[in-house]
Design an enzyme around this catalytic site. Structure first.
Site, short mmCIF file in Angstrom:
data_model
loop_
_atom_site.label_atom_id
_atom_site.label_comp_id
_atom_site.label_asym_id
_atom_site.label_seq_id
_atom_site.Cartn_x
_atom_site.Cartn_y
_atom_site.Cartn_z
N HIS A 72 21.49 13.89 -12.01
CA HIS A 72 21.77 15.19 -12.60
C HIS A 72 21.50 15.22 -14.10
CE1 HIS A 72 23.38 19.07 -13.02
NE2 HIS A 72 24.57 18.74 -13.45
N CYS A 73 21.26 14.03 -14.71
CA CYS A 73 21.21 13.99 -16.17
C CYS A 73 19.82 13.74 -16.75
CB CYS A 73 22.16 12.90 -16.68
SG CYS A 73 23.86 13.23 -16.23
N ILE A 74 19.27 12.55 -16.48
CA ILE A 74 18.09 12.12 -17.24
C ILE A 74 16.85 13.01 -16.99
CG2 ILE A 74 16.68 10.11 -17.89
CD1 ILE A 74 19.66 9.82 -18.47
#
Ligand SMILES: NC(=O)c1ccc[n+]([C@@H]2O[C@H](COP(=O)([O-])OP(=O)(O)OC[C@H]3O[C@@H](n4cnc5c(N)ncnc54)[C@H](O)[C@@H]3O)[C@@H](O)[C@H]2O)c1
Length: 426
Positions: free
Chosen positions: A264-266
């Site tokens: 969900h982030c990088i």
């Protein structure tokens, strides 16, 4: 600081909100969890976990002690002295920041905000979100003023699901307030549950800090992904090189190549900054280049699949391929943005019959990007495929004995220890 914080509310009980709730509850603060999803709410109230890397006992212990309760009713946040918002911040289909979850949450909470409450945003986002967007919605809906009638802060979550050498308690927390008093109050709150608080001068600095952390990872992963391709052409094993470089006690931090970015982030957060930078007439060339290299990795892996099948005198079309691992990283059940989806889809487009194995993800959930894969079920690992492609380095694959397998195995994570005779690194 007079505030004691006997009761707080955590809004959004996902990968970030659940561990945060548990850590506050363990520290003796009563936590009211709020989520739109009644399944998560019921599960918490029954003392049952819905995330594989958290035990039901860890939840039940806090529920039974009366320190953790969940609800779908936003009006109950009026009971809280602090509200921590941990809702998703995805990209839209045009790859622009989608703040709708944050702002919808703010709209639903604003009419119920008690005077003097602290609202802290934890979701990853671009600098300015807390002060320019969240604040405005909260002020409009509550009729109160931030920094006067209620307090406002930003504190990015640094959760790394599945990591065992660090926890919410021991990972230092960066905190920035809308005013100095807002920051003081937020620092006092987080200090109840977290060992080290690093105070910064504003919400903007805290927001920018989180983005730096994620961009740092994206750029360094892109670097080793590029080096993997270059060194392979020189017949040099990039993993051996990285391990050797990692013996340097300063100035080097190892990152590992893989089949592409996931989670969900990088793959997402760096583009929050890219978008915001445009408003200031600035370009984020490092971020764009890293994105380009990382998104090209599934095609590189598939070129290895094609080569391996070719060595067998086979084409991708019509071949039966087993993908090992659907989660985006080892030993968790989170498959958001996982490169395994892209690999599976690209193989299917080329006419392969693709199956997958993942003990953490027995059935593919509904996703916005890959709706046609929803409902597909994990199968057994057997030597009945034309090729096996390892996409996620779950521990079980490290120790699985593939040495007697006849089919070629393409390993995109340098994971398998008991290798078959036809073993390909990708
Ligand atoms: N997952 C990670 O490892 C991680 C790490 C650091 C930061 N973050 C950031 O934290 C934020 C949350 O991520 P996550 O992985 O926990 O997401 P998630 O999807 O696991 O959980 C979000 C939860 O919010 C709930 N929700 C959505 N809208 C709501 C509303 N209006 N009211 C109440 N509940 C609502 C959803 O039902 C869901 O349960 C994101 O900004 C993410 O970038 C995530």
């Amino acid at each position: 600081m007079s505030k004691q914080f006997s009761k707080i509310s955590v809004v959004g009980l996902g990968y970030v909100g659940l561990p945060l709730s548990l850590q506050f509850a363990r520290s003796g603060v009563s936590v009211l969890g709020l989520d739109l999803d009644p399944k998560k709410v019921d599960s918490i109230n029954r003392g049952e976990s819905y995330l594989k890397h958290f035990s039901s006992e860890s939840i039940a212990e806090q529920v039974e002690a009366g320190r953790l309760e969940a609800t779908t009713n936003p009006s109950r946040i009026s009971e809280a002295e602090a509200i921590l918002i941990c809702v998703p911040t995805p990209l839209s289909e045009y790859r622009e920041p989608d703040l709708s979850f944050v702002l919808d949450t703010a709209r639903s909470l604003a009419p119920h905000l008690p005077k003097g409450v602290l609202v802290a945003l934890e979701s990853t986002t671009y600098p300015g979100t807390t002060e320019d967007e969240l604040r405005v919605v909260l002020e409009e809906g509550s009729g109160m003023k931030a920094g006067v009638d209620f307090h406002l802060a930003y504190s990015p979550e640094r959760e790394d699901p599945g990591r065992e050498d660090a926890s919410v308690k021991t990972i230092p927390k960066v905190v920035g307030g809308y005013t100095k008093e807002c920051g003081d109050i937020a620092e006092a709150l987080y200090g109840r549950a977290i060992d080290v608080i690093h105070r910064v001068s504003s919400c903007r600095v805290a927001e920018a800090t989180k983005l730096l952390e994620n961009i740092f990872r994206s750029v360094n992963i892109a670097l080793v992904n590029e080096l993997k391709v270059v060194y392979e052409a020189m017949n040099i094993d990039v993993h051996e090189v990285i391990s050797a470089a990692a013996t340097k006690p300063f100035g080097f931090m190892p990152f590992r190549p893989g089949p592409g970015l996931g989670g969900h982030c990088i793959p997402i957060d760096p583009f929050y900054l890219t978008w915001k930078a445009r408003e200031f007439g600035k370009h984020t060339r490092f971020i764009e280049l890293a994105g380009e290299i990382n998104t090209a990795m599934p095609d590189y892996v598939l070129s290895k699949v094609t080569d391996a099948l070719n060595d067998e005198g086979k084409a991708v079309k019509g071949s039966k391929v087993l993908i090992l691992g659907l989660a985006y990283k080892a030993n968790v059940d989170d498959c958001r943005e996982s490169p395994s989806f892209i690999l599976m889809e690209k193989l299917m487009i080329k006419g392969a019959r693709a199956e997958y194995h993942d003990s953490f993800v027995p059935v593919i959930p509904e996703t916005r990007e890959h709706p046609q894969l929803a409902g597909k079920q994990s199968v057994e690992i057997e030597d009945v495929y034309d090729l096996i492609l390892l996409s996620t380095d779950h521990s079980e694959y490290k120790t699985f004995d593939f040495s007697k397998f006849n089919c070629p195995i393409v390993d995109s994570r340098n994971c398998i220890l008991q290798k078959p005779s036809k073993y390909y690194k990708a």
